[in-house]
Design an enzyme around this catalytic site. Structure first.
Site, PDB file in Angstrom:
ATOM      1  CG  ASP A 405      22.358 -30.341 -29.983  1.00  0.00           C
ATOM      2  OD1 ASP A 405      22.141 -29.204 -30.428  1.00  0.00           O
ATOM      3  OD2 ASP A 405      22.181 -30.659 -28.792  1.00  0.00           O
ATOM      4  CD  GLU A 458      24.337 -26.103 -31.801  1.00  0.00           C
ATOM      5  OE1 GLU A 458      23.728 -25.105 -31.413  1.00  0.00           O
ATOM      6  OE2 GLU A 458      24.204 -27.215 -31.269  1.00  0.00           O
TER       7      GLU A 458
END
Length: 728
Positions: A405, A458
């Protein structure tokens, strides 16, 4: 005669301010013999017992009414195993003395932990059931180099920090203690006097299970057995594989209708897993399941990085869920958050009274956007904690991939900061060199230790080489989310079709940089929250046009190079934004067949067709796998391309992004012959208008678009069609 213990030492021990309990407690050689000392609050009588015979060897004298006992065993010179018979409130208990056991952590482990090169630090740190010198119990160890005193407190000692102060291993800053009788399932924490003299209660950073919020204790829990990744699961992660990911928040996929309570891991194994398999997805991606205190963080602010959340059941229940997914042929991706952690007092923040896990300067260590703290990747023990965690989920739970993330927030020091709010690196640049090295090292170690598992980033900027090998200057991820493609295509789709001709490049631009990374095309949870609307609700027009636009878009997405990711609810065109506190709107699929059923059937057919034809996935990252046939028809908003496999087999993909059917639309092709329509998003099966080409069309020897042969098709309104060439 015994060695006299200074009154100040006794006072410090009882007050919980003495840092070296093993120098006083336990068995010690003195001129008079072996002296045994024990701190046993509330005890009235204590004897030293010979375990084999049960014989009382000596009675310990109470030197302080608050519980300090001492006594000499005369004529004994060599240490031996003993027990203590302790009378509490008139009841005698036979216990093993924690302070008779030697150092727990091997010198090599201590050195590797200090160097930050211990591949599996969780095998040493944390709470581990063990048997020492024939005694069963639990060994505890925690890194807190600046604490003045650390004790284990829990259900086994009335949460009393005086009873089990730990030994400090000064060479590593690790505190350790073996507690006989402490067993799996019991709650515990670390009580410490921190560097500033404050009393703190901390959960274990390496706890394998933890209480569910609002409680914060850790649970003694055995280390899970290793899970070996099968060859089939390894192949399913490869660059040439068909990868279609169903992204799920376990707490809101479906809930109990009577009380809106979560489904358990085992209920999800029985309901979510077969549904994802039936829908044709290849992978399940789980929003973070690490223990976290705030439901509204969706798991992205974890406090128990090694503990699956108890919201849905136990650690073993979670393993059951993963096993069920694997048995159904689904790989499991876990969202992993090594970028930041919350400020909660019970967790990592100012762990030993210093900024141990985080940077001390808020310009480096504080995330303004999320009110979280940033890991100090330059501290070896911290990066080791995180790298070990990545390996832990893959090796011990069978996780097949980690989706990392917020990578951009890690690799840029000025991420979401104004001038003066960040500190440049040693070369004056904005890159966080320590974070970059941490990511490269993590990916390198995973590649070496668990070959077949992969990582996905990401990463929202154009940082070069995110999914390129480290020796080429890359970060070493296997895949990167293509957020640029997602933003461009959604911006295009929300336009009224009459204006799309002026923004044609939003659909064509993605191919220009497509081969710079190994891309995943994501329609993730981030796109259906915070007022962005649902994917369906972003589509223009009346209800019919909204659904037609969405179906055409999905047909385009599944055909475009890159692996696929779809957040739950989008597969049946949920109309509302995602709400983490409620179930998906499954009622939309109740009653008679409707537009939502049509989208659901389309997504299933897209998955199955995409998986069946190698041309749609085998060469996602090779320019040979894609070729434009019609790229410049802006006026009619038509785009046509081919996907190709290694053997040269082609599939034609044609999209018409206006509500006007295009009859007799001619375009040049590479391979003459009979072409069969294998997918049409305007089919009546999906509640479209059922315009199309009657199954098959034959090419003509009519030159078009620079090619000798061509096809003449009907392009349905707001639709995408796929065609495959029939064998001669």
């Amino acid at each position: 005669m015994s060695d006299r213990i200074d009154r100040d030492v006794i006072n410090a021990l009882i007050a919980g301010h003495f840092a070296d309990p093993f120098s006083v407690l336990g068995m010690h050689k003195t001129t008079a013999g072996l002296e045994v000392r024990a701190l046993l609050p509330d005890a009235t009588d204590v004897w030293v017992i010979e375990p084999k015979t049960g014989r009382k060897l000596a009675k310990l004298e109470c030197l302080d009414s608050r519980g300090f006992f001492s006594g000499v065993i005369p004529r004994r010179k060599n240490f031996f195993r003993y027990q203590l018979a302790v009378v509490w409130h008139g009841q005698q208990n036979l216990i093993d003395d924690p302070y008779r056991f030697g150092p727990l952590i091997q010198e090599m482990d201590a050195w590797l932990l200090s160097e930050g090169t211990h591949l599996r630090p969780y095998e040493t740190l944390g709470a581990h059931a063990d048997t020492m010198d024939g005694v069963t119990g639990t060994r505890f160890s925690v890194w807190a180099p600046n604490a003045r005193r650390v004790s284990v407190v829990g259900q086994f000692n009335y949460w009393d920090g005086r009873r089990h102060p730990m030994r400090l291993r000064k060479e590593s800053g690790i505190w350790e203690l073996f507690i006989p009788g402490a067993h799996n399932g019991q709650l515990y924490k670390y009580e410490m006097i921190d560097a500033n003299g404050n009393l703190r209660l901390k959960s274990d950073p390496y706890a394998f299970e933890a209480q569910m919020r609002p409680e914060t204790a850790s649970l003694i829990c055995g280390l899970p057995e290793k899970v070996v990744q099968t060859e089939e699961r390894k192949k399913a992660n490869q660059f040439d594989a068909s990868i279609s990911i169903y992204e799920v928040h376990l707490g809101s996929w479906r809930r109990h209708t009577d009380n809106n309570f979560w489904l358990s891991y085992r209920e999800l194994a029985d309901q979510l897993v077969p549904y994802a398999k039936w829908m044709g997805f290849t992978h399940l991606e789980l929003l973070p399941i690490n223990e976290h205190p705030f439901d509204g963080s969706w798991g992205y602010q974890p406090t128990g990085l090694y503990a699956p959340t108890r919201r849905f059941g136990t650690r073993d229940d979670f393993r059951y869920f993963i096993d069920a997914a694997h048995a159904a042929g689904l790989n499991v991706i876990l969202d992993w958050v090594p970028g930041h952690f919350p400020t909660d007092d019970f967790a990592l923040a100012e762990f030993d009274g210093t900024n141990l896990y985080e940077h001390s300067d808020p310009r480096e260590g504080y995330h303004q956007d999320w009110n979280t703290l940033i890991y100090n990747y330059g501290r070896r023990e911290v990066s080791n904690f995180l790298v070990g965690n990545a390996l832990y989920w893959i090796e011990r739970f069978g996780i097949d991939a980690l989706r990392v993330d917020a990578v951009a927030s890690m690799i840029y020091r000025d991420y979401s900061r104004k001038e003066g709010e960040w500190i440049p690196n040693e070369f004056g640049g904005r890159e966080n060199l320590e974070a970059i090295e941490f990511l490269r090292n993590t990916n390198r170690i995973l590649g070496e230790q668990v070959s077949g598992a992969v990582t996905m980033a990401e990463e929202s900027t154009d940082f070069p080489g995110v999914s390129r090998p480290q020796d080429m200057g890359g970060l070493g991820f296997w895949y990167k989310w293509n957020l640029g493609w997602m933003h461009d295509t959604l911006d295009y789709m929300k336009l009224d079709p009459v204006y799309r001709q002026y923004h044609h490049d939003k659909l064509t631009f993605g191919i220009l940089y497509n081969y710079t990374e190994n891309f995943v095309l994501p329609l993730s949870h981030d796109e259906v929250v915070h007022g962005k609307k649902s994917i369906l609700d972003r589509m223009p027009g009346d209800a019919w046009q909204k659904f037609a636009n969405l179906r055409a878009y999905y047909g385009w997405m599944w055909a475009f190079p890159g692996k696929k990711l779809l957040f739950m609810g989008n597969e049946f065109a949920q109309g509302r934004e995602w709400n983490h506190d409620a179930s998906l709107d499954w009622h939309l699929l109740e009653g008679g067949d409707n537009w939502h059923h049509g989208v659901q059937r389309l997504v299933r057919d897209l998955n199955l067709t995409y998986r069946h034809h190698k041309a749609m996935h085998e060469l996602d990252f090779d320019p040979y796998g894609f070729e434009w046939l019609v790229v410049d028809d802006k006026e009619r908003s038509v785009l046509i391309f081919v996907r190709r496999d290694k053997e040269g087999n082609e599939i034609i993909v044609a999209s018409n992004f206006t509500p006007v059917p295009r009859h007799d639309y001619r375009f040049g092709i590479n391979q003459p012959g009979k072409w069969r329509e294998i997918l049409n998003t305007d089919s009546m099966h999906y509640h479209g208008s059922n315009a199309g080409n009657g199954g098959t069309v034959h090419s003509d020897e009519i030159a078009s678009h620079g090619r000798q042969h061509s096809l003449s098709l009907t392009l349905p309104p707001l639709a995408t069609i796929w065609l495959v060439r029939e064998a001669e």
